[in-house]
Design a protein around this motif. Structure first.
Motif, short mmCIF file in Angstrom:
data_model
loop_
_atom_site.label_atom_id
_atom_site.label_comp_id
_atom_site.label_asym_id
_atom_site.label_seq_id
_atom_site.Cartn_x
_atom_site.Cartn_y
_atom_site.Cartn_z
N THR A 138 3.92 12.95 0.45
CA THR A 138 5.28 13.47 0.63
C THR A 138 5.25 14.99 0.75
O THR A 138 5.99 15.57 1.56
CB THR A 138 6.16 13.06 -0.55
OG1 THR A 138 6.16 11.63 -0.68
CG2 THR A 138 7.60 13.53 -0.35
N GLU A 372 9.17 8.00 0.91
CA GLU A 372 9.24 7.18 -0.29
C GLU A 372 10.30 6.08 -0.21
O GLU A 372 10.31 5.17 -1.03
CB GLU A 372 9.48 8.07 -1.51
CG GLU A 372 8.38 9.10 -1.71
CD GLU A 372 8.60 9.99 -2.92
OE1 GLU A 372 9.50 9.68 -3.73
OE2 GLU A 372 7.87 10.99 -3.06
N GLY A 373 11.20 6.19 0.75
CA GLY A 373 12.17 5.12 0.92
C GLY A 373 11.62 4.00 1.78
O GLY A 373 10.54 4.11 2.38
N ARG A 374 12.33 2.91 1.84
CA ARG A 374 11.91 1.79 2.68
C ARG A 374 12.41 2.05 4.10
O ARG A 374 13.54 1.72 4.46
CB ARG A 374 12.47 0.48 2.14
CG ARG A 374 11.87 0.09 0.80
CD ARG A 374 12.30 -1.31 0.38
NE ARG A 374 11.65 -1.73 -0.85
CZ ARG A 374 11.80 -2.94 -1.41
NH1 ARG A 374 12.60 -3.83 -0.81
NH2 ARG A 374 11.17 -3.24 -2.52
N ARG A 375 11.55 2.64 4.89
CA ARG A 375 11.90 3.01 6.25
C ARG A 375 10.90 2.38 7.21
O ARG A 375 9.75 2.13 6.84
CB ARG A 375 11.86 4.54 6.42
CG ARG A 375 12.78 5.29 5.46
CD ARG A 375 14.24 5.11 5.83
NE ARG A 375 15.09 5.94 4.99
CZ ARG A 375 15.63 5.54 3.85
NH1 ARG A 375 15.40 4.31 3.43
NH2 ARG A 375 16.39 6.35 3.14
N PRO A 376 11.30 2.11 8.46
CA PRO A 376 10.35 1.60 9.46
C PRO A 376 9.19 2.59 9.63
O PRO A 376 9.38 3.80 9.56
CB PRO A 376 11.20 1.50 10.74
CG PRO A 376 12.60 1.44 10.26
CD PRO A 376 12.66 2.24 8.99
N ARG A 377 8.01 2.08 9.89
CA ARG A 377 6.84 2.94 10.01
C ARG A 377 6.96 3.92 11.17
O ARG A 377 6.37 5.00 11.14
CB ARG A 377 5.58 2.08 10.19
CG ARG A 377 5.20 1.32 8.93
CD ARG A 377 3.87 0.61 9.13
NE ARG A 377 3.43 -0.06 7.90
CZ ARG A 377 2.29 -0.74 7.79
NH1 ARG A 377 1.47 -0.82 8.84
NH2 ARG A 377 1.97 -1.32 6.66
#
Length: 405
Positions: A138, A372-377
């Motif tokens: 990050t 750190e969030g749930r995001r598309p790669r």
């Protein structure tokens, strides 16, 4: 394997400031090549025939750079009702003047060199700040976001005060974190004497000092402190923390100078209403009547310049809750005030893009959201590509003399 990976991550975390400066050099070379090519095609702006420094620095000398050159060369002037140099705070032009004396009066080269050195220090301090607060990945993303943000081209050699201000802001907070209160206040003086938003440094330092006191009394860990803990910390303030209030002396000293020299301690505000700038205060400015009118009338050349800056402000504001949750009240207060002043004070968001740059905690917050969030790669690479393209495009426009921000 796990221990080796962990060791590499720790090593990267330790070396991140050095790596960040190296990345700054790489991106700086890239943007300078773009600027030089664009400058060769466009040539210097009207009135900038005095440029005689290295071509790669002259390519960055546009727009308000001329005002700083004039201040270093001839000092300040104020003509009520007309555009005047008192609109520009003194810290950066003083630094340019000092370096320029060493260069035999080459103020334009001095301006670029002050910016480059300040920007390198800014990147190193930002990397040092972020590496202790987030994961190594990050932290790396945060540094990259700062480097490729479209309006970061002001860091790569322009004759603008942004890099110098950021260095003073980051430096004052770094000293506060190490409990060097007097030094933090002294560097804070440079910040408040550097830009109108310098007052955000004073606010942030005070709130962060209260937060540090409260954190020493609290066992809440990484969770943000409630307001009542900050209020409870007020009676525990000692003289070593109160000295931070002296950081406002930069602004106070500037106002005293304007009052003595020109008879108006608020001349830097009054001159904003001059024809050509037309940056008055009041509802007409607060509610962005000019900006809305530009959109309604479909003035596409202006829309292309203003909308990206408005979007940058919107994204930065949306990131403020993340700044608070991850980095605390002090940095949230600093970022909030840094953003609020230009957002409220500009009639059409012109210039707001580079003011977002000064609110450096939002770049770390953006990295937190992206990593750190749930995001598309694909999202993070896509964002970085868009930002890099925007950086190159903004650099070309700036080198052609376009008022980008």
């Amino acid at each position: 394997m796990i221990s080796v990976t962990a060791e590499r991550r720790d090593d990267l975390q330790r070396r991140l400031p050095v790596v960040a400066v190296g990345a700054f050099v790489v991106v700086g070379v890239l943007t300078t090549v773009v600027a030089v090519l664009a400058f060769a095609a466009a040539g210097p702006e009207d009135g900038f025939t005095f440029l005689d420094g290295p071509g790669w620095l002259d390519a960055w000398f546009h727009g308000d750079s001329g005002w700083y050159y004039g201040i270093a060369d001839q000092g300040y002037f104020y003509v009520p009702g007309s555009q005047s140099s008192v609109a520009f705070f003194p810290a950066y032009p003083l630094a340019v003047y000092g370096v320029g004396l060493l260069l035999g009066g080459d103020w334009s080269t001095a301006a670029g060199l002050v910016t480059l050195v300040s920007a390198a220090g800014t990147v190193a301090l930002f990397a040092d700040w972020v590496r202790t607060r987030v994961s190594p990945r990050t932290a790396v993303v945060a540094v990259v976001l700062l480097l490729v943000y479209p309006y970061s081209f002001f860091l790569y050699g322009s004759g603008y005060s942004d890099a110098f201000f950021m260095l003073s802001a980051l430096g004052s907070f770094a000293l506060l974190e190490r409990r060097h209160y007097v030094l933090a206040a002294l560097v804070g003086v440079i910040a408040t004497g550097g830009r109108p938003v310098g007052i955000a440094v004073l606010v942030g330092l005070v709130v962060r000092a209260l937060e540090l006191i409260a954190e020493e009394r609290s066992a809440r860990g990484d969770r943000p402190l409630p307001w009542r803990d900050l209020v409870a910390a007020v009676p525990l303030v000692r003289w070593r923390q109160l000295v931070l209030l002296l950081s406002g002396a930069g602004l106070a000293g500037w106002m005293v100078f304007l009052g003595v020299r020109f008879g108006d301690p608020l001349a830097f505000l009054a001159v904003q209403e001059a024809p050509g700038w037309n940056q008055g205060s009041g509802p007409y400015t607060w509610f962005k009547v000019v900006f809305i009118g530009t959109l309604v009338k479909g003035i596409w050349a202006n829309i292309a310049l203003l909308v990206p800056q408005a979007l940058a402000c919107l994204v930065a504001v949306l990131l403020l809750p993340t700044v608070w949750r991850r980095f605390g009240w002090g940095y949230a207060a600093f970022a909030f005030v840094t953003l609020a002043i230009p957002i409220i004070g500009t009639k059409d968001f012109m210039g707001a893009g580079r003011y977002v740059l000064s609110a450096y905690p939002v770049f770390a917050a953006a990295a937190v959201v992206l990593v750190e969030g749930r995001r598309p790669r694909w999202l993070l690479p896509a964002v970085l590509v868009v930002l890099l393209v925007g950086l190159c495009g903004a650099t070309v426009a700036f080198a052609h003399g376009v008022e980008v921000s």
